[in-house]
Design a protein around this motif. Structure first.
Motif, PDB file in Angstrom:
ATOM      1  N   ILE A 421       0.852  -1.341  -0.039  1.00 41.31           N
ATOM      2  CA  ILE A 421       0.258   0.024   0.003  1.00 41.31           C
ATOM      3  C   ILE A 421       0.687   1.082  -0.365  1.00 41.31           C
ATOM      4  N   PRO A 422       0.848   1.939  -0.848  1.00 41.48           N
ATOM      5  CA  PRO A 422       1.219   3.365  -1.139  1.00 41.48           C
ATOM      6  C   PRO A 422       1.559   4.427  -0.208  1.00 41.48           C
ATOM      7  N   ASP A 423       1.956   5.200   1.005  1.00 40.49           N
ATOM      8  CA  ASP A 423       2.607   5.854   1.379  1.00 40.49           C
ATOM      9  C   ASP A 423       2.157   7.417   0.921  1.00 40.49           C
ATOM     10  N   GLU A 424       2.037   8.633   1.949  1.00 39.11           N
ATOM     11  CA  GLU A 424       2.989   9.765   1.849  1.00 39.11           C
ATOM     12  C   GLU A 424       4.135   9.621   0.918  1.00 39.11           C
ATOM     13  N   ILE A 425       5.040   9.665   1.024  1.00 41.43           N
ATOM     14  CA  ILE A 425       6.450   9.309   0.355  1.00 41.43           C
ATOM     15  C   ILE A 425       6.079   8.535  -0.342  1.00 41.43           C
ATOM     16  N   THR A 426       5.433   7.661  -1.242  1.00 42.34           N
ATOM     17  CA  THR A 426       5.547   6.937  -2.501  1.00 42.34           C
ATOM     18  C   THR A 426       4.812   8.078  -3.376  1.00 42.34           C
ATOM     19  N   ALA A 441      -0.199  15.040 -16.922  1.00 36.37           N
ATOM     20  CA  ALA A 441      -2.053  14.675 -16.793  1.00 36.37           C
ATOM     21  C   ALA A 441      -2.153  12.576 -15.534  1.00 36.37           C
ATOM     22  N   GLU A 442      -1.090  12.326 -15.870  1.00 41.97           N
ATOM     23  CA  GLU A 442      -0.762  11.506 -15.033  1.00 41.97           C
ATOM     24  C   GLU A 442      -0.370  11.849 -13.293  1.00 41.97           C
ATOM     25  N   GLY A 443       0.302  12.649 -13.295  1.00 39.76           N
ATOM     26  CA  GLY A 443       0.870  13.603 -12.077  1.00 39.76           C
ATOM     27  C   GLY A 443      -0.866  14.318 -11.714  1.00 39.76           C
ATOM     28  N   LEU A 444      -1.036  14.710 -12.113  1.00 35.83           N
ATOM     29  CA  LEU A 444      -2.560  15.455 -11.341  1.00 35.83           C
ATOM     30  C   LEU A 444      -3.432  13.567 -11.055  1.00 35.83           C
ATOM     31  N   GLU A 445      -3.558  13.119 -12.079  1.00 37.27           N
ATOM     32  CA  GLU A 445      -4.710  11.841 -11.717  1.00 37.27           C
ATOM     33  C   GLU A 445      -3.989  11.302  -9.956  1.00 37.27           C
ATOM     34  N   TYR A 446      -2.550  11.232 -10.111  1.00 38.89           N
ATOM     35  CA  TYR A 446      -2.358  10.014  -9.097  1.00 38.89           C
ATOM     36  C   TYR A 446      -2.516  11.009  -7.986  1.00 38.89           C
ATOM     37  N   PHE A 447      -2.312  13.099  -7.552  1.00 37.63           N
ATOM     38  CA  PHE A 447      -2.817  13.373  -7.280  1.00 37.63           C
ATOM     39  C   PHE A 447      -4.347  13.081  -6.524  1.00 37.63           C
ATOM     40  N   ASN A 448      -4.926  13.266  -7.575  1.00 43.41           N
ATOM     41  CA  ASN A 448      -6.930  13.004  -7.025  1.00 43.41           C
ATOM     42  C   ASN A 448      -7.009  11.589  -6.471  1.00 43.41           C
ATOM     43  N   SER A 449      -6.265  10.375  -7.191  1.00 42.27           N
ATOM     44  CA  SER A 449      -5.838   8.902  -6.234  1.00 42.27           C
ATOM     45  C   SER A 449      -5.484   9.277  -4.715  1.00 42.27           C
ATOM     46  N   MET A 450      -4.607   9.202  -4.681  1.00 43.25           N
ATOM     47  CA  MET A 450      -3.723  10.007  -2.942  1.00 43.25           C
ATOM     48  C   MET A 450      -5.392   9.222  -2.500  1.00 43.25           C
ATOM     49  N   LYS A 451      -6.324  10.741  -2.312  1.00 43.75           N
ATOM     50  CA  LYS A 451      -7.714  10.956  -1.749  1.00 43.75           C
ATOM     51  C   LYS A 451      -8.400   9.388  -2.054  1.00 43.75           C
ATOM     52  N   TYR A 452      -8.501  10.061  -2.381  1.00 43.36           N
ATOM     53  CA  TYR A 452     -10.494   9.273  -3.076  1.00 43.36           C
ATOM     54  C   TYR A 452      -9.615   7.195  -3.054  1.00 43.36           C
ATOM     55  N   ARG A 453      -8.279   7.492  -3.566  1.00 39.46           N
ATOM     56  CA  ARG A 453      -8.018   6.041  -3.819  1.00 39.46           C
ATOM     57  C   ARG A 453      -7.473   5.184  -2.792  1.00 39.46           C
ATOM     58  N   TYR A 454      -6.290   5.681  -1.706  1.00 43.36           N
ATOM     59  CA  TYR A 454      -5.962   5.890  -0.372  1.00 43.36           C
ATOM     60  C   TYR A 454      -6.421   5.992   0.451  1.00 43.36           C
ATOM     61  N   SER A 455      -7.214   7.352   0.726  1.00 46.63           N
ATOM     62  CA  SER A 455      -7.363   7.878   1.707  1.00 46.63           C
ATOM     63  C   SER A 455      -6.097   8.026   2.191  1.00 46.63           C
ATOM     64  N   ILE A 456      -5.250   9.395   1.901  1.00 41.83           N
ATOM     65  CA  ILE A 456      -3.816   9.730   1.769  1.00 41.83           C
ATOM     66  C   ILE A 456      -4.133  11.869   2.021  1.00 41.83           C
ATOM     67  N   LYS A 457      -4.544  12.323   3.516  1.00 42.33           N
ATOM     68  CA  LYS A 457      -4.742  13.481   3.012  1.00 42.33           C
ATOM     69  C   LYS A 457      -3.792  13.701   2.346  1.00 42.33           C
ATOM     70  N   ASN A 459      -0.346  16.677   1.937  1.00 39.51           N
ATOM     71  CA  ASN A 459      -0.002  17.330   2.985  1.00 39.51           C
ATOM     72  C   ASN A 459       0.654  18.734   2.336  1.00 39.51           C
ATOM     73  N   LEU A 460       1.867  19.372   2.536  1.00 45.03           N
ATOM     74  CA  LEU A 460       2.357  21.268   1.545  1.00 45.03           C
ATOM     75  C   LEU A 460       2.868  20.495   0.960  1.00 45.03           C
ATOM     76  N   LYS A 461       3.492  19.340   1.118  1.00 48.23           N
ATOM     77  CA  LYS A 461       4.852  18.769  -0.532  1.00 48.23           C
ATOM     78  C   LYS A 461       4.045  18.316  -0.813  1.00 48.23           C
ATOM     79  N   HIS A 462       3.390  17.952  -1.126  1.00 45.39           N
ATOM     80  CA  HIS A 462       2.239  17.105  -2.488  1.00 45.39           C
ATOM     81  C   HIS A 462       2.042  18.521  -2.814  1.00 45.39           C
ATOM     82  N   TYR A 463       1.252  19.725  -2.341  1.00 48.95           N
ATOM     83  CA  TYR A 463       0.716  20.198  -3.201  1.00 48.95           C
ATOM     84  C   TYR A 463       1.918  21.495  -3.746  1.00 48.95           C
ATOM     85  N   ALA A 464       2.825  20.929  -2.918  1.00 46.89           N
ATOM     86  CA  ALA A 464       4.442  22.036  -4.171  1.00 46.89           C
ATOM     87  C   ALA A 464       4.814  20.709  -5.099  1.00 46.89           C
TER      88      ALA A 464
END
Ligand SMILES: [Zn+2]
Ligand SMILES: [Zn+2]
Length: 696
Positions: A421-426, A441-457, A459-464
């Protein structure tokens, strides 16, 4: 008695020769083996004693029960419990105490509770049972015993209180520990230290310091344990003043001669960035243990003195056997300066001594190969160790740093396919890989999947990372809009990503907006000044470049001196900016001069053009680059066979002029040259760089 000297072989020899072995000698031998930690031998001896017809007595049982608790061997322990009953020792207080301790240590709390105490438990029973609760982390039993203590005269015993404080803080019940501490009437140094350690164990460093100050005010003199624990709090809080005070106290009281105290001082000074003080303490230790060495190696590593860290590691190997912590430290130092040969040697050593699978060692080896850019070795290591999420993350980060987005996404799929299971660092790594490869496009998809598929909120680093993803691809307005819609306050990292994108795409106004946000609180690091100064320089706004330099001086921003490392025949050579001390410096400079001339002939802007603009340009680049990698590259070329690749590692960013120069050299000498700088890898081959000149 022979056993006092700890030489069990001799003891056994004497015992075997005894014409008449009595019960006493059997007991002594069983006890000796148990104390020496030879539990199997002790149990074996106990059995033999039976066969030859001796009956155990009230001295035998405590010894052999302690052994069962030490292994721990519950089956054997129960068997011995039966013997206790058979031979009628169930009302002997020492035997009963050791039965309880045995059951607690073997984890059978229920059985421990079933044992009827024949008479009132004594002080030793109480403290040993409380300590046992601490060891096995059983808070419920601990509370029950505490309840019992309150009802008896033990409630006045300081040693019982101290054990209770220790027990509660070990299982994370700090408030209960505080409660006991506040009820302790005569607090001695042990009680205070128990409370301070309790805070420290639970990472409440500030409270640990405050409690120490209260203890001082109470006129209690600290011992070596107190000082070491308080120093550990200082190093976590980077409280240099308090740490220096404690150093004085340790000198005055002579506690500094305890290696434990000196080790804590090394750690404190290193974390407070006073590495010279740490070295001073280290050299003053008469009996250095493995922790002293590990502390100084780690200290050098975190103070960016990896080169010295390797030197100390080699020194250490002459007298000490490294443990897994020291190996992890030194591997990370190797990774920082690209010391591949040294890293390989340590890998081989770890395999030989059987620690290559211990703790963090496998991942540290993997990280070393990845950061030296050797993916083949990395994969081999990857398959040879147990793969947890960190293992996958290290590989992913490697592909991200090398700008290999497609490989990184494939790896991510494989990881998920292997039920990891991927974590924040992944997600940081995969987002970074996507942005370096323009996979928006792929990057944005990963970003969205964080919340919806893996329930990872996120953080600031991900936004950066997302700002970087959009910005690098040229969608600067999209990036700015994204920042404005963030659910939290953007930090330096987020604005820095925008500033960097503005630098790459030469958008001065938006870049200045980002810079204002970054510099408004005056805590920004040197890297941001570098970005802003380059933004102006690339757009030929020289007065602003000068302004940035002025700002840096005002805010006393210190840039680490530029340093590059290159390995040659197993030895790492370090080159500082403007280094004139290297024995081969004349040869190196002569070779570089030849390249510069050829560059001029080819019409490529070399570093030696003399227009005033370039002087400013050069001085701007000087502090952020130092150009030390040129020296390292030239040294690598001179000292290796034609056609061999050259790998250089540097601590700062690579400037445009150096980038151009190395590109040219790679074509000229037909060699592959790789430079790992502060942020990423550059692989130069045939005059082209793997970064495709992004940002240059
Ligand atoms: Zn440079
Ligand atoms: Zn490049």
């Amino acid at each position: 008695m022979v056993l006092r000297f700890g030489n069990l072989v001799d003891a056994w020899y004497v015992f075997a020769k005894m014409p008449e072995r009595n019960l006493f000698s059997w007991n002594v031998l069983v006890g000796g083996y148990a104390k020496g930690g030879f539990f199997d031998k002790a149990l074996n001896l106990y059995d033999r004693m039976f066969w030859v017809g001796f009956r155990p007595d009230m001295y035998t049982f405590p010894c052999v029960l302690r052994t069962c608790g030490g292994v721990p061997d519950l089956v054997k322990g129960k068997e011995i419990h039966v013997h206790v009953l058979r031979f009628g020792f169930e009302s002997d207080i020492d035997v009963v105490n050791s039965l309880i301790t045995m059951y607690v240590k073997c984890g059978d709390i229920h059985a421990a509770r079933m044992i009827e105490l024949p008479i009132e438990p004594d002080l030793i029973t109480m403290t040993s049972v409380i300590t046992a609760c601490e060891l096995i982390g059983d808070e419920r039993l601990g509370r029950e015993i505490h309840g019992y203590v309150i009802r008896t005269e033990f409630s006045r015993e300081p040693s019982v209180h101290n054990s209770l404080i220790q027990m509660y803080s070990s299982v994370g019940l700090v408030e209960e520990a505080e409660e006991v501490f506040s009820r302790t009437e005569c607090r001695d140094v042990v009680s205070w230290t128990a409370m301070i350690s309790g805070y420290e164990k639970n990472l409440i460093h500030q409270k640990a310091l405050e409690t120490y100050k209260m203890m001082e005010a109470d006129g209690i003199v600290p011992d070596e344990v107190t000082i070491a624990v308080v120093l550990s709090a200082c190093s976590c809080l980077c409280d240099l003043d308090m740490g220096t005070n404690l150093h004085e106290v340790a000198k005055k009281t002579g506690l500094i001669f305890y290696t434990k105290v000196a080790n804590a001082l090394i750690d404190m000074y290193a974390k407070c960035k006073c590495i010279d003080k740490a070295l001073e303490v280290f050299h003053s230790i008469r009996f250095k243990d493995i922790i002293s060495w590990t502390s100084i190696i780690l200290g050098l590593k975190i103070n960016n003195r990896c080169f010295d860290a390797l030197f100390f590691f080699k020194e250490m190997m002459r007298t000490q056997k490294p443990n897994s912590v020291s190996l992890v430290c030194v591997l990370s130092a190797c990774a920082s300066i690209g010391a591949l040969t040294c890293g390989k040697e340590i890998h081989a050593h770890a395999l030989r001594t059987g620690v290559s699978y211990n703790g963090f060692v496998p991942n540290a080896i993997l990280d070393m190969y990845v950061r030296c850019g050797r993916m083949k070795y990395a994969w081999k290591q990857f398959f040879s160790c147990d793969q947890n999420v960190s293992t996958w993350n290290i590989l992913l980060t490697g592909y991200a740093e090398q700008g290999k987005g497609t490989l990184a996404t494939e790896l991510f799929q494989r990881m998920v396919g292997s039920n990891v299971i991927p974590d924040e660092i992944t997600f940081l790594s995969i987002l970074c890989a996507c942005s370096r490869s323009g996979m928006v496009a792929e990057g944005l998809e990963y970003f969205n999947s964080m919340k919806y598929r893996y329930s990872i909120k996120p953080n600031l680093k991900h936004y950066a990372c997302v700002v970087d993803l959009l910005g690098r691809a040229g969608n600067l307005d999209g990036a700015y809009e994204f920042i404005q819609k963030m659910p939290m306050k953007p930090d330096h990292g987020v604005w820095g990503a925008l500033l960097n994108a503005c630098r790459i795409h030469r958008r001065v106004e938006l870049g200045e907006l980002a810079a204002r946000k970054i510099f408004q609180d005056g805590t920004a690091g040197a890297g941001y000044y570098f970005l802003l100064s380059n933004l102006y320089a690339d757009n030929n706004i020289w007065d602003k470049v000068a302004e940035v330099r002025q700002m840096m001086r005002q805010n006393s921003i210190i840039v680490d001196p530029g340093c590059s490392w290159v390995e040659n025949k197993g030895t790492v050579h370090a080159f500082l900016s403007g280094d004139n001390f290297h024995p081969q410096i004349k040869e190196i400079n002569a070779l570089l001069e030849r390249f510069y001339e050829k560059m001029k002939e080819a019409g490529i802007q070399g570093p030696e053009s003399e227009t005033p603009i370039d002087i400013i340009n050069a001085s701007k680049a000087d502090i952020f680059c130092g150009h030390s990698e040129r020296l390292a590259v030239a040294f690598g070329l001179i000292n290796s066979a034609p056609g061999m690749p050259v790998s250089v590692t540097k601590n700062l960013y690579m400037c445009q002029s150096c980038h151009n120069t190395v590109k040219f050299i790679s074509k000229e000498v037909r060699r592959e040259i790789s430079v790992r700088e502060a942020e990423r890898f550059h692989h130069f081959k045939g005059g082209i760089c793997s970064c495709m000149d992004e940002g240059y």
